[in-house]
Design an enzyme around this catalytic site. Structure first.
Site, mmCIF file in Angstrom:
data_model
loop_
_atom_site.group_PDB
_atom_site.id
_atom_site.type_symbol
_atom_site.label_atom_id
_atom_site.label_comp_id
_atom_site.label_asym_id
_atom_site.label_seq_id
_atom_site.Cartn_x
_atom_site.Cartn_y
_atom_site.Cartn_z
ATOM 1 N N ALA A 105 0.838 -1.211 0.000
ATOM 2 C CA ALA A 105 0.000 0.000 0.000
ATOM 3 C C ALA A 105 0.870 1.256 0.000
ATOM 4 O O ALA A 105 0.611 2.204 -0.751
ATOM 5 C CB ALA A 105 -0.927 -0.010 1.215
ATOM 6 N N GLN A 137 2.163 -15.089 1.194
ATOM 7 C CA GLN A 137 2.476 -16.269 0.379
ATOM 8 C C GLN A 137 1.477 -16.461 -0.745
ATOM 9 O O GLN A 137 1.808 -16.443 -1.924
ATOM 10 C CB GLN A 137 2.499 -17.520 1.267
ATOM 11 C CG GLN A 137 3.587 -17.529 2.285
ATOM 12 C CD GLN A 137 3.551 -18.761 3.183
ATOM 13 O OE1 GLN A 137 2.588 -19.531 3.167
ATOM 14 N NE2 GLN A 137 4.578 -18.933 3.969
ATOM 15 N N GLU A 166 -8.326 -20.653 -3.044
ATOM 16 C CA GLU A 166 -8.192 -20.611 -1.584
ATOM 17 C C GLU A 166 -9.586 -20.654 -0.974
ATOM 18 O O GLU A 166 -10.589 -20.485 -1.679
ATOM 19 C CB GLU A 166 -7.432 -19.350 -1.142
ATOM 20 C CG GLU A 166 -5.953 -19.437 -1.517
ATOM 21 C CD GLU A 166 -5.111 -18.245 -1.082
ATOM 22 O OE1 GLU A 166 -3.898 -18.416 -1.022
ATOM 23 O OE2 GLU A 166 -5.665 -17.172 -0.813
ATOM 24 N N HIS A 190 -5.068 -16.943 11.175
ATOM 25 C CA HIS A 190 -4.866 -17.872 10.058
ATOM 26 C C HIS A 190 -4.906 -19.285 10.624
ATOM 27 O O HIS A 190 -4.325 -19.551 11.674
ATOM 28 C CB HIS A 190 -3.505 -17.601 9.390
ATOM 29 C CG HIS A 190 -3.360 -18.242 8.056
ATOM 30 N ND1 HIS A 190 -3.171 -19.600 7.902
ATOM 31 C CD2 HIS A 190 -3.409 -17.729 6.811
ATOM 32 C CE1 HIS A 190 -3.098 -19.874 6.604
ATOM 33 N NE2 HIS A 190 -3.237 -18.753 5.920
ATOM 34 N N ARG A 193 -11.930 -18.862 6.538
ATOM 35 C CA ARG A 193 -10.775 -18.879 7.434
ATOM 36 C C ARG A 193 -11.152 -18.881 8.913
ATOM 37 O O ARG A 193 -10.568 -19.602 9.715
ATOM 38 C CB ARG A 193 -9.969 -17.627 7.110
ATOM 39 C CG ARG A 193 -8.613 -17.613 7.634
ATOM 40 C CD ARG A 193 -7.867 -16.442 7.063
ATOM 41 N NE ARG A 193 -7.276 -16.757 5.781
ATOM 42 C CZ ARG A 193 -6.418 -15.963 5.148
ATOM 43 N NH1 ARG A 193 -6.085 -14.816 5.681
ATOM 44 N NH2 ARG A 193 -5.908 -16.309 3.996
ATOM 45 N N HIS A 238 -3.161 -13.242 12.269
ATOM 46 C CA HIS A 238 -2.667 -13.022 10.904
ATOM 47 C C HIS A 238 -2.973 -11.631 10.366
ATOM 48 O O HIS A 238 -2.127 -11.022 9.715
ATOM 49 C CB HIS A 238 -3.319 -14.081 9.997
ATOM 50 C CG HIS A 238 -2.799 -14.089 8.600
ATOM 51 N ND1 HIS A 238 -1.455 -14.255 8.309
ATOM 52 C CD2 HIS A 238 -3.428 -13.985 7.403
ATOM 53 C CE1 HIS A 238 -1.289 -14.242 6.989
ATOM 54 N NE2 HIS A 238 -2.459 -14.061 6.422
ATOM 55 N N ARG A 258 -11.823 -11.336 6.561
ATOM 56 C CA ARG A 258 -11.291 -11.083 5.223
ATOM 57 C C ARG A 258 -11.219 -12.361 4.389
ATOM 58 O O ARG A 258 -10.761 -13.399 4.860
ATOM 59 C CB ARG A 258 -9.887 -10.476 5.332
ATOM 60 C CG ARG A 258 -9.212 -10.239 3.999
ATOM 61 C CD ARG A 258 -7.897 -9.519 4.161
ATOM 62 N NE ARG A 258 -6.927 -10.280 4.916
ATOM 63 C CZ ARG A 258 -6.155 -11.226 4.411
ATOM 64 N NH1 ARG A 258 -6.230 -11.560 3.127
ATOM 65 N NH2 ARG A 258 -5.287 -11.868 5.184
HETATM 66 C C1 SIN Z 1 -2.117 -17.459 2.719
HETATM 67 O O1 SIN Z 1 -1.281 -17.644 1.852
HETATM 68 O O2 SIN Z 1 -2.773 -18.352 3.248
HETATM 69 C C2 SIN Z 1 -2.362 -16.063 3.176
HETATM 70 C C3 SIN Z 1 -3.224 -15.387 2.212
HETATM 71 C C4 SIN Z 1 -3.923 -14.259 2.886
HETATM 72 O O3 SIN Z 1 -3.642 -13.919 4.027
HETATM 73 O O4 SIN Z 1 -4.827 -13.721 2.266
#
Ligand code: SIN
Length: 485
Positions: free
Chosen positions: A15, A46, A112, A223, A270, A330, A366
């Protein structure tokens, strides 16, 4: 000596750097970095950057983001994020950034949790943040003032005039027509976290000390899969994309217990996966593992080189060995309250962008890989506004250059106690009684003779705890359980 710039950017993540890159041909810019420039959350990201894979997917990306945010997002912010994503990503590609592609040069997308399709771009396999950071640093022409702790914002009559800093043993002011806070979130407030060591909520604390509102501070994201059995301050993240590409969460007997909690199993949102792992460990006393045995070895090394090498250093042979995992702090959804152009409410010439800010884009939880995207899209927006803004004027007012003592002996012990309090009582599963206990102790600490930096951490922690106490019903990442919950 008076130091002045048109725009001062605090922070060197995506940012901050993207704001500076967008403006440096037209404005004088100074970027302030607390440590090395790479000690930021962007560098350690990552998984990748989420982006709609087609114009039709914009709507689905919006829907996924709103759903993950549990009805708490600002829909206008989400609309901006998803509808401007393709343009921001294309801008990056046009400037020469290379995402991972197949042999024919087609972009590779991974999946994801809680995304309806594979829409996560990545670079260097699992080194998206590192590659992006390096790319931006190479492009940047503006100066960076390293090893610089911002100790205050220079604010008078609802207007920001710059920052006070500690650098090289001196305290001095840096004046700027506009200040952009891009300093990241609050990771170091928690005992277990995946954040860069510099991310310690000082700017949030400074805002609170000027009565600048923070919002949604109870919304802290954990996380699900970090390797926490190491003495490192920053715990090793095991990217969500591992699960997106087939990694399983199992107990010591190989049971995929996540399905007891949600029918989407490993691909649940998540907050659900984090809570399930935390709860299962607590209830059964069993260790929980990430099982990577579905990956072919050479493919794994190529696709996830950073995780492969980092875990090898810790003694793990991936993908053959299972990794014990735990959730870890996280990401802060909550932050400095801004409008959709990242202007901080109530203070002229002050902006916040990225994880430091809260536009309402992430709501209560998020969606994975929306954070680098937020950093890009909203810094493009803030730069557009600042391009049209006035430049620094010498007639602006001056401030004294005195500062409180930043650190005193004993702060370190209290800082560690605070981390433990935040992890235990303002963590993944909360209850009213424990939050009250945490609040009392934090208030006590604030009354002790302490350095300013610890005070700033405590102010932010208190805000997190108070916000958690104020939200009586669970929502998204904020989960209340227990008699007083
Ligand atoms: C991850 O690679 O699991 C993190 C991705 C994220 O925080 O959006």
């Amino acid at each position: 000596m008076k130091i002045f710039y048109d725009v001062l950017v605090v922070g060197t993540g995506v940012a901050g750097l993207n704001t500076a890159l967008n403006l440096e041909d037209s404005h004088s810019i100074l970027v302030v970095s607390k440590d090395y420039a790479w000690e930021c959350n962007t560098f350690y990201a990552q998984g990748g950057i989420a982006v709609p894979i087609s114009d039709e997917d914009v709507f689905v990306h919006i829907k996924d983001t709103l759903e993950a945010g549990d009805g708490h997002c600002n829909p206008d912010a989400v609309e901006i994020l998803c509808s401007e994503a393709r343009q921001s990503i294309q801008g990056l590609i046009d400037k020469g950034f290379q995402f991972d592609c197949d042999e024919k040069g087609k972009l590779l997308y991974t999946r994801e949790a809680a995304h309806s399709c594979s829409r996560i771009l990545h670079a260097g396999g699992d080194a998206t943040g590192r590659f992006l950071h390096l790319f931006m640093m190479k492009k940047l022409k503006s100066p960076i003032l390293y090893n610089t702790q911002v100790t205050d914002l220079l604010i008078s009559d609802g207007k920001c005039f710059g920052v006070r800093v500690s650098h090289g043993g001196s305290i001095f002011n840096i004046y700027a027509k506009n200040v952009v806070i891009a300093s990241g979130g609050v990771g170091s407030l928690y005992e277990y976290h995946t954040n860069a060591r510099t991310i310690s909520a000082d700017m949030h604390g400074i805002c609170l000390s000027h009565s600048i509102p923070l919002i949604d501070m109870e919304m802290m994201q954990f996380h699900p899969t970090a390797f926490v059995q190491s003495s490192a301050v920053r715990k090793q993240l095991l990217s969500e994309s591992l699960r997106g590409e087939g990694a399983k969460v199992v107990d010591k007997d190989g049971r995929r217990f996540l399905f007891d909690y949600d029918s989407r199993g490993e691909l649940s949102a998540r907050n659900i996966v984090s809570r399930a792992i935390f709860d299962y460990k607590q209830r059964t006393g069993k260790e929980v593992y990430l099982d990577l045995s579905g990956f072919e070895s050479s493919h794994f090394r190529e696709r996830f080189p950073s995780i492969y090498y980092n875990m090898k250093v810790m003694g793990y042979d991936l993908p053959n060995q299972k990794i014990p995992v735990s959730p870890a702090f996280h990401y802060a959804m909550g932050g400095i309250k801004t409008d959709l152009n990242c202007a901080v409410e109530g203070v002229e010439n002050l902006f916040a962008v990225g994880e430091a800010a809260n536009t309402g884009v992430h709501g209560a939880n998020r969606l994975a890989s929306n954070s680098l995207l937020e950093g890009l899209v909203f810094s493009d927006k803030v730069a557009k506004v600042l391009k049209k803004s006035q430049k620094y004027s010498h007639s602006d007012m001056l401030f004294c250059e005195k500062e409180d003592i930043l650190m005193i002996e004993g702060d370190k012990l209290l800082k560690n106690e605070l981390r433990s309090i935040m992890w235990k009582y303002a963590g993944i599963i909360r209850n009213g009684k424990e939050l009250e206990k945490a609040l009392i102790r934090v208030e006590d600490m604030l009354r002790l003779p302490i350095g300013k930096l610890l005070r700033l951490r405590l102010l932010t922690s208190r805000e997190i705890i108070k916000s958690a106490l104020n939200r009586k019903v669970s929502l998204g990442a904020h989960y209340i359980r227990g008699e007083n919950g």
